[in-house]
Scaffold this motif. Structure first.
Motif, PDB file in Angstrom:
ATOM      1  N   LEU A 157     -27.482  32.372  32.921  1.00 46.04           N
ATOM      2  CA  LEU A 157     -26.910  31.374  32.126  1.00 46.04           C
ATOM      3  C   LEU A 157     -26.968  30.145  32.465  1.00 46.04           C
ATOM      4  CD1 LEU A 157     -24.962  30.881  29.730  1.00 46.04           C
ATOM      5  CD2 LEU A 157     -23.084  31.368  31.359  1.00 46.04           C
ATOM      6  N   LEU A 158     -26.804  29.916  33.821  1.00 50.39           N
ATOM      7  CA  LEU A 158     -26.826  28.765  34.506  1.00 50.39           C
ATOM      8  C   LEU A 158     -28.044  27.997  34.459  1.00 50.39           C
ATOM      9  CD1 LEU A 158     -24.709  29.415  37.582  1.00 50.39           C
ATOM     10  CD2 LEU A 158     -23.996  27.991  35.622  1.00 50.39           C
ATOM     11  N   LEU A 159     -29.058  28.683  34.697  1.00 53.24           N
ATOM     12  CA  LEU A 159     -30.743  28.154  34.343  1.00 53.24           C
ATOM     13  C   LEU A 159     -30.708  27.537  32.913  1.00 53.24           C
ATOM     14  CD1 LEU A 159     -32.588  30.627  36.664  1.00 53.24           C
ATOM     15  CD2 LEU A 159     -32.253  28.139  37.028  1.00 53.24           C
ATOM     16  N   LEU A 160     -30.401  28.685  31.914  1.00 55.75           N
ATOM     17  CA  LEU A 160     -30.673  28.311  30.637  1.00 55.75           C
ATOM     18  C   LEU A 160     -29.859  26.974  30.261  1.00 55.75           C
ATOM     19  CD1 LEU A 160     -31.732  29.282  27.778  1.00 55.75           C
ATOM     20  CD2 LEU A 160     -29.537  30.185  27.401  1.00 55.75           C
ATOM     21  N   LEU A 161     -28.557  26.837  30.375  1.00 57.60           N
ATOM     22  CA  LEU A 161     -28.009  25.701  30.129  1.00 57.60           C
ATOM     23  C   LEU A 161     -28.507  24.464  30.880  1.00 57.60           C
ATOM     24  CD1 LEU A 161     -24.274  27.195  29.527  1.00 57.60           C
ATOM     25  CD2 LEU A 161     -26.014  26.533  27.633  1.00 57.60           C
ATOM     26  N   GLY A 162     -28.789  24.637  32.167  1.00 59.20           N
ATOM     27  CA  GLY A 162     -29.025  23.460  32.908  1.00 59.20           C
ATOM     28  C   GLY A 162     -30.607  23.146  32.548  1.00 59.20           C
ATOM     29  N   SER A 163     -31.156  23.866  32.046  1.00 60.43           N
ATOM     30  CA  SER A 163     -32.386  23.229  31.273  1.00 60.43           C
ATOM     31  C   SER A 163     -32.040  22.099  30.397  1.00 60.43           C
ATOM     32  CB  SER A 163     -33.474  24.475  30.789  1.00 60.43           C
ATOM     33  OG  SER A 163     -33.488  25.554  31.698  1.00 60.43           O
ATOM     34  N   LEU A 164     -31.149  22.121  29.873  1.00 60.43           N
ATOM     35  CA  LEU A 164     -30.673  20.813  29.053  1.00 60.43           C
ATOM     36  C   LEU A 164     -30.458  19.903  29.809  1.00 60.43           C
ATOM     37  CD1 LEU A 164     -28.071  22.468  26.672  1.00 60.43           C
ATOM     38  CD2 LEU A 164     -30.486  21.563  25.858  1.00 60.43           C
ATOM     39  N   GLU A 165     -31.102  18.679  29.770  1.00 63.50           N
ATOM     40  CA  GLU A 165     -31.010  17.502  30.932  1.00 63.50           C
ATOM     41  C   GLU A 165     -29.634  17.181  31.055  1.00 63.50           C
ATOM     42  OE1 GLU A 165     -32.661  14.742  33.507  1.00 63.50           O
ATOM     43  OE2 GLU A 165     -33.888  16.142  32.122  1.00 63.50           O
ATOM     44  N   ASP A 166     -28.677  17.190  30.028  1.00 58.16           N
ATOM     45  CA  ASP A 166     -27.286  16.743  29.969  1.00 58.16           C
ATOM     46  C   ASP A 166     -26.335  17.584  30.923  1.00 58.16           C
ATOM     47  OD1 ASP A 166     -27.133  14.174  28.362  1.00 58.16           O
ATOM     48  OD2 ASP A 166     -25.147  15.134  27.878  1.00 58.16           O
ATOM     49  N   LEU A 167     -26.927  18.875  30.968  1.00 58.56           N
ATOM     50  CA  LEU A 167     -26.104  19.955  31.798  1.00 58.56           C
ATOM     51  C   LEU A 167     -26.704  20.184  33.066  1.00 58.56           C
ATOM     52  CD1 LEU A 167     -25.035  22.175  28.972  1.00 58.56           C
ATOM     53  CD2 LEU A 167     -23.525  20.369  29.921  1.00 58.56           C
ATOM     54  N   ALA A 168     -27.724  19.430  33.585  1.00 55.82           N
ATOM     55  CA  ALA A 168     -28.492  19.865  34.657  1.00 55.82           C
ATOM     56  C   ALA A 168     -27.698  19.702  36.069  1.00 55.82           C
ATOM     57  CB  ALA A 168     -29.815  19.148  34.781  1.00 55.82           C
ATOM     58  N   LEU A 169     -26.987  18.553  35.954  1.00 54.12           N
ATOM     59  CA  LEU A 169     -26.164  18.263  37.326  1.00 54.12           C
ATOM     60  C   LEU A 169     -25.138  19.321  37.474  1.00 54.12           C
ATOM     61  CD1 LEU A 169     -24.996  16.740  39.557  1.00 54.12           C
ATOM     62  CD2 LEU A 169     -23.638  15.409  37.609  1.00 54.12           C
ATOM     63  N   TYR A 170     -24.524  19.772  36.394  1.00 57.37           N
ATOM     64  CA  TYR A 170     -23.285  20.623  36.674  1.00 57.37           C
ATOM     65  C   TYR A 170     -23.868  22.196  37.083  1.00 57.37           C
ATOM     66  CZ  TYR A 170     -20.970  16.891  34.612  1.00 57.37           C
ATOM     67  OH  TYR A 170     -20.591  15.795  34.585  1.00 57.37           O
ATOM     68  N   ALA A 171     -24.964  22.685  36.433  1.00 54.34           N
ATOM     69  CA  ALA A 171     -25.647  23.870  36.768  1.00 54.34           C
ATOM     70  C   ALA A 171     -26.376  23.912  38.205  1.00 54.34           C
ATOM     71  CB  ALA A 171     -26.760  23.986  35.682  1.00 54.34           C
ATOM     72  N   VAL A 172     -26.742  22.798  38.436  1.00 52.31           N
ATOM     73  CA  VAL A 172     -27.260  22.733  39.946  1.00 52.31           C
ATOM     74  C   VAL A 172     -26.262  22.916  40.945  1.00 52.31           C
ATOM     75  CG1 VAL A 172     -28.186  20.930  41.725  1.00 52.31           C
ATOM     76  CG2 VAL A 172     -29.322  21.094  39.475  1.00 52.31           C
ATOM     77  N   VAL A 173     -25.043  22.134  40.816  1.00 51.60           N
ATOM     78  CA  VAL A 173     -23.954  22.276  41.582  1.00 51.60           C
ATOM     79  C   VAL A 173     -23.546  23.754  41.599  1.00 51.60           C
ATOM     80  CG1 VAL A 173     -21.384  21.703  42.039  1.00 51.60           C
ATOM     81  CG2 VAL A 173     -23.185  20.151  41.509  1.00 51.60           C
ATOM     82  N   ALA A 174     -23.500  24.437  40.204  1.00 53.66           N
ATOM     83  CA  ALA A 174     -22.860  25.832  40.190  1.00 53.66           C
ATOM     84  C   ALA A 174     -23.986  26.719  40.654  1.00 53.66           C
ATOM     85  CB  ALA A 174     -22.639  26.197  38.737  1.00 53.66           C
ATOM     86  N   LEU A 175     -25.302  26.486  40.687  1.00 57.33           N
ATOM     87  CA  LEU A 175     -26.149  27.327  41.412  1.00 57.33           C
ATOM     88  C   LEU A 175     -25.976  27.454  42.662  1.00 57.33           C
ATOM     89  CD1 LEU A 175     -29.224  26.729  38.950  1.00 57.33           C
ATOM     90  CD2 LEU A 175     -28.089  29.197  39.120  1.00 57.33           C
ATOM     91  N   GLY A 176     -25.746  26.261  43.315  1.00 57.73           N
ATOM     92  CA  GLY A 176     -25.692  26.053  44.716  1.00 57.73           C
ATOM     93  C   GLY A 176     -24.205  26.664  45.450  1.00 57.73           C
TER      94      GLY A 176
END
Length: 217
Positions: A157-176
């Motif tokens: 889910l995080l990778l999918l939504l993070g592939s939207l440029e607008d959500l990448a920052l938040y997905a990167v932090v969450a994955l970390g």
């Protein structure tokens, strides 16, 4: 394990999740055309300064406004939801409340105020916002909640939504915060985005010991 579960939204046709699924079906894992723009809550063409650019500029060049007051209000609403029986009206009201507040300044103070709450239920709220959210800041805040309380189940889910440029920052932090293979998960997302999304990901890979990631630098 808690059996507390939020009901699904009545109509999720214009969610960010559905938008990302459609892009993945049409173009693969990414990078996607135009970074996934236009988003479900905006008209084409995209605004002069997208959310990803605004977040990138503020995190690198300017102080972020204090979002404590808004974070307190949102945290109180989340507490009320998770302490009561699951309620669709309440979670939809939370969605609309969050959608009216910029995610970046509320992320840290909100994290502090949710630390003592039931992790499973906070994760459920985060997943609901991420999967059913129709406005950018509601979805981004859902990702923040997943980053606080999520686990291995949330990777795709995080990778999918993070592939939207607008959500990448938040997905990167969450994955970390949630992945045992932190660096490789962030590296995978970095390959799916361009511009500020990739900058945010690559910065968090500085000093990685992973030889595959180092060889691609």
């Amino acid at each position: 394990m808690s059996q507390w579960r939020l009901p699904g939204a009545v109509d999720n046709g214009h969610t960010f999740f559905a938008h990302a699924l459609a892009l993945a079906a049409a173009h693969g894992p990414g990078p996607w055309p135009d970074g996934g723009y236009p988003l479900p809550d905006e008209e084409s063409p995209p605004p002069m300064m997208s959310g990803s650019v605004s977040d990138g500029v503020r995190t690198h060049h300017f102080a972020v406004n204090d979002g404590t007051a808004a974070a307190i209000k949102i945290a109180d609403a989340i507490r009320g939801i998770i302490e009561d029986p699951p309620d669709l009206v309440a979670i939809q009201r939370l969605h609309d409340l969050i959608a009216d507040h910029d995610t970046l300044p509320i992320a840290d103070p909100l994290s502090e105020r949710l630390a003592c709450l039931d992790r499973d239920r906070v994760r459920e709220v985060g997943r609901w916002l991420a999967e059913y959210g129709t406005r950018r800041d509601a979805v981004a805040t859902g990702i923040v909640l997943i980053g606080l309380t999520g686990d291995e189940r949330d990777r795709e889910l995080l990778l999918l939504l993070g592939s939207l440029e607008d959500l990448a920052l938040y997905a990167v932090v969450a994955l970390g915060r949630t992945r045992s293979d932190r660096d490789m998960a962030i590296f995978e997302l970095a390959r799916r985005v361009r511009a500020w999304g990739r900058i945010q990901a690559v910065e968090r890979l500085e000093g990685t010991p992973d030889p595959e990631i180092k060889a691609s630098a």
